[in-house]
Design an enzyme around this catalytic site. Structure first.
Site, mmCIF file in Angstrom:
data_model
loop_
_atom_site.group_PDB
_atom_site.id
_atom_site.type_symbol
_atom_site.label_atom_id
_atom_site.label_comp_id
_atom_site.label_asym_id
_atom_site.label_seq_id
_atom_site.Cartn_x
_atom_site.Cartn_y
_atom_site.Cartn_z
ATOM 1 N N ASP A 34 -2.052 -10.650 13.047
ATOM 2 C CA ASP A 34 -2.159 -11.612 11.944
ATOM 3 C C ASP A 34 -1.576 -12.973 12.319
ATOM 4 O O ASP A 34 -2.202 -13.996 12.120
ATOM 5 C CB ASP A 34 -1.529 -11.062 10.647
ATOM 6 C CG ASP A 34 -0.114 -10.553 10.813
ATOM 7 O OD1 ASP A 34 0.356 -10.426 11.979
ATOM 8 O OD2 ASP A 34 0.546 -10.273 9.793
ATOM 9 N N SER A 65 9.601 1.718 -16.550
ATOM 10 C CA SER A 65 9.221 2.365 -15.290
ATOM 11 C C SER A 65 9.500 3.859 -15.413
ATOM 12 O O SER A 65 10.658 4.265 -15.552
ATOM 13 C CB SER A 65 10.025 1.772 -14.127
ATOM 14 O OG SER A 65 10.022 2.682 -13.047
ATOM 15 N N GLY A 118 8.579 2.339 0.657
ATOM 16 C CA GLY A 118 9.182 1.973 1.938
ATOM 17 C C GLY A 118 8.683 2.783 3.120
ATOM 18 O O GLY A 118 9.338 2.839 4.158
ATOM 19 N N ALA A 119 7.517 3.417 2.997
ATOM 20 C CA ALA A 119 6.993 4.249 4.091
ATOM 21 C C ALA A 119 5.948 3.491 4.914
ATOM 22 O O ALA A 119 5.362 4.036 5.836
ATOM 23 C CB ALA A 119 6.391 5.528 3.531
ATOM 24 N N SER A 123 3.818 0.076 -1.258
ATOM 25 C CA SER A 123 3.925 0.335 -2.693
ATOM 26 C C SER A 123 4.146 -0.973 -3.449
ATOM 27 O O SER A 123 3.678 -1.127 -4.585
ATOM 28 C CB SER A 123 5.068 1.318 -2.980
ATOM 29 O OG SER A 123 6.319 0.764 -2.645
ATOM 30 N N SER A 124 4.829 -1.934 -2.826
ATOM 31 C CA SER A 124 5.099 -3.188 -3.527
ATOM 32 C C SER A 124 3.797 -3.963 -3.769
ATOM 33 O O SER A 124 3.595 -4.516 -4.846
ATOM 34 C CB SER A 124 6.124 -4.043 -2.778
ATOM 35 O OG SER A 124 5.660 -4.406 -1.503
ATOM 36 N N ASP A 169 -1.458 -6.912 2.935
ATOM 37 C CA ASP A 169 -1.211 -5.797 2.008
ATOM 38 C C ASP A 169 -1.820 -6.068 0.640
ATOM 39 O O ASP A 169 -2.490 -5.213 0.047
ATOM 40 C CB ASP A 169 0.296 -5.555 1.845
ATOM 41 C CG ASP A 169 0.961 -5.199 3.152
ATOM 42 O OD1 ASP A 169 0.245 -5.010 4.156
ATOM 43 O OD2 ASP A 169 2.200 -5.107 3.177
ATOM 44 N N TYR A 219 10.862 -9.200 16.429
ATOM 45 C CA TYR A 219 9.647 -9.765 15.858
ATOM 46 C C TYR A 219 9.537 -11.240 16.229
ATOM 47 O O TYR A 219 8.511 -11.698 16.740
ATOM 48 C CB TYR A 219 9.705 -9.554 14.348
ATOM 49 C CG TYR A 219 8.568 -10.147 13.580
ATOM 50 C CD1 TYR A 219 7.320 -9.534 13.573
ATOM 51 C CD2 TYR A 219 8.751 -11.304 12.833
ATOM 52 C CE1 TYR A 219 6.273 -10.085 12.851
ATOM 53 C CE2 TYR A 219 7.720 -11.849 12.109
ATOM 54 C CZ TYR A 219 6.482 -11.244 12.122
ATOM 55 O OH TYR A 219 5.451 -11.789 11.401
HETATM 56 P P1 ADP Z 1 6.781 -0.724 0.605
HETATM 57 O O1 ADP Z 1 6.707 -0.734 2.095
HETATM 58 O O2 ADP Z 1 6.451 0.629 0.047
HETATM 59 O O3 ADP Z 1 6.015 -1.837 -0.006
HETATM 60 P P2 ADP Z 1 8.983 -2.266 -0.372
HETATM 61 O O4 ADP Z 1 10.424 -2.173 -0.116
HETATM 62 O O5 ADP Z 1 8.257 -3.497 -0.003
HETATM 63 O O6 ADP Z 1 8.314 -0.965 0.284
HETATM 64 O O7 ADP Z 1 8.711 -2.077 -1.931
HETATM 65 C C1 ADP Z 1 9.285 -1.003 -2.606
HETATM 66 C C2 ADP Z 1 9.785 -1.493 -3.972
HETATM 67 O O8 ADP Z 1 8.668 -1.618 -4.869
HETATM 68 C C3 ADP Z 1 10.722 -0.502 -4.632
HETATM 69 O O9 ADP Z 1 12.056 -0.714 -4.227
HETATM 70 C C4 ADP Z 1 10.517 -0.832 -6.109
HETATM 71 O O10 ADP Z 1 11.246 -1.974 -6.475
HETATM 72 C C5 ADP Z 1 9.032 -1.186 -6.156
HETATM 73 N N1 ADP Z 1 8.229 0.028 -6.473
HETATM 74 C C6 ADP Z 1 7.313 0.616 -5.690
HETATM 75 N N2 ADP Z 1 6.786 1.711 -6.283
HETATM 76 C C7 ADP Z 1 7.403 1.822 -7.481
HETATM 77 C C8 ADP Z 1 7.317 2.750 -8.574
HETATM 78 N N3 ADP Z 1 6.503 3.810 -8.512
HETATM 79 N N4 ADP Z 1 8.107 2.541 -9.649
HETATM 80 C C9 ADP Z 1 8.952 1.484 -9.690
HETATM 81 N N5 ADP Z 1 9.071 0.578 -8.703
HETATM 82 C C10 ADP Z 1 8.315 0.736 -7.610
HETATM 83 MG MG MG Z 2 6.331 -3.878 0.511
#
Ligand code: ADP
Ligand code: MG
Length: 378
Positions: A34, A65, A118-119, A123-124, A169, A219
């Site tokens: 990228d 939540s 965080g995997a 998720s964010s 993402d 990085y």
């Molecule tokens: P990832 O690599 O999964 O994006 P991040 O650290 O960037 O990891 O984002 C994870 C954050 O997103 C969590 O700490 C939380 O604040 C938010 N989050 C993700 N999924 C959920 C969920 N199911 N419910 C509430 N918050 C979530």
């Molecule tokens: Mg993220």
């Protein structure tokens, strides 16, 4: 998940709202490309954040939540930022829409998800894209175009969550389409869908659950190597460099810079080769290219680690079609394309042998390429 969200919405706020979802993502190939103006090749997955939302005719947002079992309440002005980290993603989306001249009013929401946190599945971005898509639908008559929705998510990470991420993402989460991966050109921001329907194969991630924090920023060092070589070759980014030009300049650049640039140039070609293979439905070639990427990331770009190389070796020994590090490296997941009849043995072997060596099993995430942001029900 939907029934649970609807029950909780009714319990907290009474009645019902509209349900939306958006997805986490994988990147099949195109790593560390990228920032070199190259291609990435992500797709949305069948792991989502889902939210039920209803305007509440006030200027306050109330969100529950389910997964964290916590409620946040905040206004829509810059000084109203909530203290909970998870709520800052939602606040950020509201603010970024408003900053662009869009409309956001008060609303009530309940949400939950099954994207592992965080995997490396983002998720964010799923959370951001779900709310960005929903608020566009509820308050803006879907006037904000989809690319802008992705940028709203990215700006949220930058301005409200302290994460200086690229666009991949959020792009994948917004534009994802069932049975399709997307080749995004990080220079022009143009993209194209490619069919990904690997019948007879599964796509599975093995999460090593390790993260090696290194002393100096590996990085930044790699970025600097790439920039130095691009400058030496007289191109803006390594996207425009060729292997021939790199080889011709070999004596002028350090061995380290040479191998970093070699990886980036080869990786750009590999993405294009994967696209050709997918157009032919040739998943065996896709798999070989994934192994080639792993090898380059490990030997030339040097962003692997012992645990990820070990998982890659097990994949090879178990006859897995393709396997590589996914993400920036130094820990996290491998992504694996596995023929159905090899799957059970591979997972069992990986768990057993990884546990013997490192004292814990890798986590296993099966993924199917699915739709990105969408409305689930009225
Ligand atoms: P990832 O690599 O999964 O994006 P991040 O650290 O960037 O990891 O984002 C994870 C954050 O997103 C969590 O700490 C939380 O604040 C938010 N989050 C993700 N999924 C959920 C969920 N199911 N419910 C509430 N918050 C979530
Ligand atoms: Mg993220």
């Amino acid at each position: 998940m939907k029934e649970k969200i609807q029950a909780e919405f009714n319990k907290h706020f009474g009645g019902e709202g509209t349900v939306y979802a958006s997805a986490g993502r994988i990147n099949l190939i195109g790593e560390h490309t990228d920032y070199n103006g190259g291609y990435v090749f992500p797709g949305a997955i069948d792991k989502v954040i889902m939210a039920e939302i209803r305007p509440n005719d006030t200027d306050k947002v109330r969100v529950y939540s389910i997964d964290i079992d916590d409620t946040a309440e905040f206004g829509l002005n810059e000084e109203d930022a909530p203290k909970q980290q998870w709520a800052r993603y939602i606040f950020g989306i509201c603010r970024e829409i408003l900053k662009r001249g869009g409309v956001v009013k008060g609303f009530d929401a309940v949400f939950a998800g099954n994207v592992p946190l965080g995997a490396g599945l983002s998720s964010s971005a799923a959370l951001e894209s779900c709310f960005a898509f929903a608020l566009n639908d509820l308050f803006n008559g879907n006037n904000i175009d989809k690319f802008e929705l992705a940028r709203i998510g990215q700006s949220t990470e930058h301005n409200y969550c302290g994460v200086n991420c690229g666009i991949m993402d959020q792009f994948a989460s917004v534009f994802g389409k069932k049975g399709n991966l997307m080749r995004l050109d990080c220079r022009s921001m143009e993209f194209e869908y490619f069919p990904f329907n690997p019948e007879g194969y599964k796509l599975v991630l093995l999460d090593s659950v390790v993260k090696h924090e290194l002393v100096d920023s590996p990085y930044n060092k790699r970025r600097q190597s790439c920039e130095r070589v691009a400058k030496r070759l007289g191109v803006e980014t390594l996207r425009d460099a060729t292997k021939e030009a790199l080889d011709a300049a070999k004596s002028d650049i350090s061995a380290e810079d040479y191998f970093r640039a070699k990886f980036v140039i080869e990786e750009k070609e590999r993405v294009l080769d994967v696209c050709d293979a997918l157009n032919r439905g040739d998943y065996e070639t896709v798999g070989q290219l994934m192994y080639a990427t792993h090898n380059g990331l490990s030997k030339d770009y040097e962003v692997s680690c012992e645990e990820l190389d070990f998982l890659n070796d097990i994949a090879k020994e178990c006859g897995v079609t393709g396997s590589r590090i996914m993400g920036g490296g130094f820990g996290g997941c491998t992504i694996n394309l596995v023929a159905d009849d090899k799957y059970d043995n591979f997972i069992a072997e990986a768990k057993k042998r990884f546990n013997e060596k490192y004292g814990h099993e890798p986590k296993v995430y099966d993924v199917v390429i699915s739709d990105g942001a969408h409305k689930v029900s009225e």
